[in-house]
Scaffold this active site. Structure first.
Site, short mmCIF file in Angstrom:
data_model
loop_
_atom_site.label_atom_id
_atom_site.label_comp_id
_atom_site.label_asym_id
_atom_site.label_seq_id
_atom_site.Cartn_x
_atom_site.Cartn_y
_atom_site.Cartn_z
N ARG A 1 0.83 -1.20 0.00
CA ARG A 1 0.00 0.00 0.00
C ARG A 1 0.88 1.26 0.00
NH1 ARG A 1 -5.38 -0.19 3.56
NH2 ARG A 1 -5.85 1.47 2.04
N GLU B 1 -14.72 4.28 -1.61
CA GLU B 1 -14.87 3.01 -0.90
C GLU B 1 -16.18 2.30 -1.25
OE1 GLU B 1 -16.42 4.22 3.48
OE2 GLU B 1 -14.74 5.39 2.70
N LYS C 1 -12.92 -7.15 9.06
CA LYS C 1 -12.15 -5.91 9.08
C LYS C 1 -13.01 -4.76 9.58
CE LYS C 1 -9.86 -2.75 5.82
NZ LYS C 1 -8.62 -2.47 6.55
N ARG D 1 -14.36 -5.09 1.09
CA ARG D 1 -15.30 -4.51 0.12
C ARG D 1 -15.49 -5.43 -1.10
NH1 ARG D 1 -17.64 -1.24 3.61
NH2 ARG D 1 -16.26 0.41 4.37
N HIS E 1 -5.69 0.83 -2.71
CA HIS E 1 -6.43 0.44 -1.51
C HIS E 1 -5.98 -0.95 -1.03
CE1 HIS E 1 -9.97 3.44 -1.05
NE2 HIS E 1 -8.89 4.05 -1.52
#
Length: 427
Positions: free
Chosen positions: A124, A314, A411, A386, A341
């Site tokens: 990241r 997001e 998470k 996600r 991300h």
């Protein structure tokens, strides 16, 4: 360690009609934890989110000298005790708020603090965090990687002042500096020097939370924040429901032609997830307030969309799942920053939609999705919560869809899989 078996996503042939109360906001919980740890006295958080990301944050703050006492849905945070000189290590997991916020807190101390995380965390973007620390005069040992792992060699000498950063890959770089700014002798006069900032609502949330605690923050022009030095007041707060996590249930209602009542939706909020009240009408659905709740309902068809999601990136994976089931093509724009991300979300979404037989392509700053008949397969999540949410939405309309590592949803949403299964297999 043995990987969990893929999870068979619930499939529906009838509309989902129900109601949900989602857990507390991760973004608000972690900001409240940090500001409580930096405050001038103990603070109490009511209905905070208890998930992997917030557990990592509480562990990090405890390592730096704060205390967090939990009593059910109430957490009491006592500020960081100054003066510790023993080296400590912080596990960031895959939590952006931990890997980007806490190193700046560590700079306020006087001991070396080493940061590391999950395998994906080491990929990241962290160069701006490391550059920010060095601009403040803090030594950082990263072996030239500009990535995890690295060690913050704090000496207690950070003063603040003028600083310029390029935060175009993540708004978290701005929030990290704003959160510590009041405790610096000179405060901070911060300028963003890069392209248009992504996820601006998260910065607005940070500013609002600082002001709630008596901090003077000025925004004299776009891309500039002036935080004046002073105490951060202790504050007892109730955490709002996580509106981004509500999105998966909203999508479930729309793709099945049903409706969902989301309880306790704030009338005024800085959460990015509030954008669902604008996204749903774009898909042809309706949104109505009923007291403290919002009710989201499907329209006659699920329309294709053309949306700029730059400020609410997001939400993109779940929006993309809906687009793959829509009646016409969709174009999602403004989300190039999603490549940095938890995983490269743009590449991952294209790969997984295609794995199901769909038609999706990346653009410079987003996705084009053209609906096609989909078939069952194993949908990879890349350890990204996600992506798992996108998968279960698709599973409602695609039989025999298996979700790899659905447990990654802990998470930000503990027990998500059993909650989803119970709701989607009832009625």
């Amino acid at each position: 360690m043995t990987e969990p078996l893929p999870w068979l996503a619930p499939h529906r042939t009838s509309p989902f009609v129900g109601e949900v109360l989602v857990p507390g906001s991760k973004s608000l919980t972690n900001r409240a934890l940090i500001l409580a740890a930096l405050g001038d006295g103990p603070s109490t958080l009511t209905r905070p989110l208890g998930s992997r990301d917030t557990q990592l944050m509480t562990a990090a703050l405890t390592a730096l000298g704060a205390t967090v006492e939990r009593d059910g849905m109430t957490w009491t945070v006592s500020p960081i005790a100054r003066g510790g000189s023993e080296p400590v290590t912080v596990d960031c997991g895959l939590a952006g708020t931990v890997m980007r916020f806490v190193p700046l807190l560590a700079a306020l101390g006087s001991a070396p603090v080493t940061f590391d995380g999950d395998e994906h965390a080491r990929r990241r973007p962290m160069a701006t965090t490391i550059a920010s620390l060095r601009s403040l005069g803090v030594e950082v040992d990263d072996d030239g990687r500009d990535a995890l792992p690295f060690t913050v060699m704090a000496d207690g000498g950070v003063r603040g002042g003028e600083i310029s950063i390029d935060a175009s890959s993540s708004s978290q770089f701005v929030s990290a500096l704003l959160l510590i700014a009041p405790l610096l002798p000179l405060g901070i006069d911060l300028r963003h020097t890069g392209a248009v900032l992504p996820s601006l609502p998260h910065i607005e949330m940070t500013v609002a939370e600082l002001r709630r605690r008596g901090v003077r923050v000025e925004t004299p022009e776009p891309g500039r924040w002036v935080v004046h030095p002073g105490p951060i007041d202790a504050l007892d707060v109730e955490i709002e429901p996580d509106l981004s996590n509500a999105g998966v249930f909203i999508a479930g209602a729309l793709v099945t032609g049903g409706s969902v009542r989301v309880r306790s939706w704030p009338e005024h909020t800085d959460q990015a997830g509030d954008a669902w009240s604008r996204i749903v009408p774009a898909f042809g659905g309706t949104v109505e307030r009923d007291g403290d709740d919002l009710v989201f309902s499907a329209g006659g068809t699920l329309d294709g969309i053309d949306l700029d999601l730059h400020d609410v990136g997001e939400l993109t994976p779940v929006v993309a799942a809906m687009a793959a089931l829509a009646g016409g093509p969709s174009h999602l724009r403004g989300v190039a920053h999603l490549r940095g991300h938890e995983t490269d979300r743009l590449a991952a979404l294209v790969a997984e939609i295609r794995r199901l037989g769909g038609d999706a392509d990346e653009t410079d700053d987003g996705l084009v999705i053209r609906p096609r008949p989909l078939h069952g397969a194993t949908f990879r999540t890349y350890d990204d919560h996600r992506m798992a949410h996108a998968a279960v939405v698709l599973g409602l309309r695609v039989p025999d869809l298996l979700v790899e590592n659905v447990v990654t949803t802990i998470k930000t949403y503990p027990n998500f899989a059993p909650v989803w299964e119970r709701l989607m297999t009832s009625g």
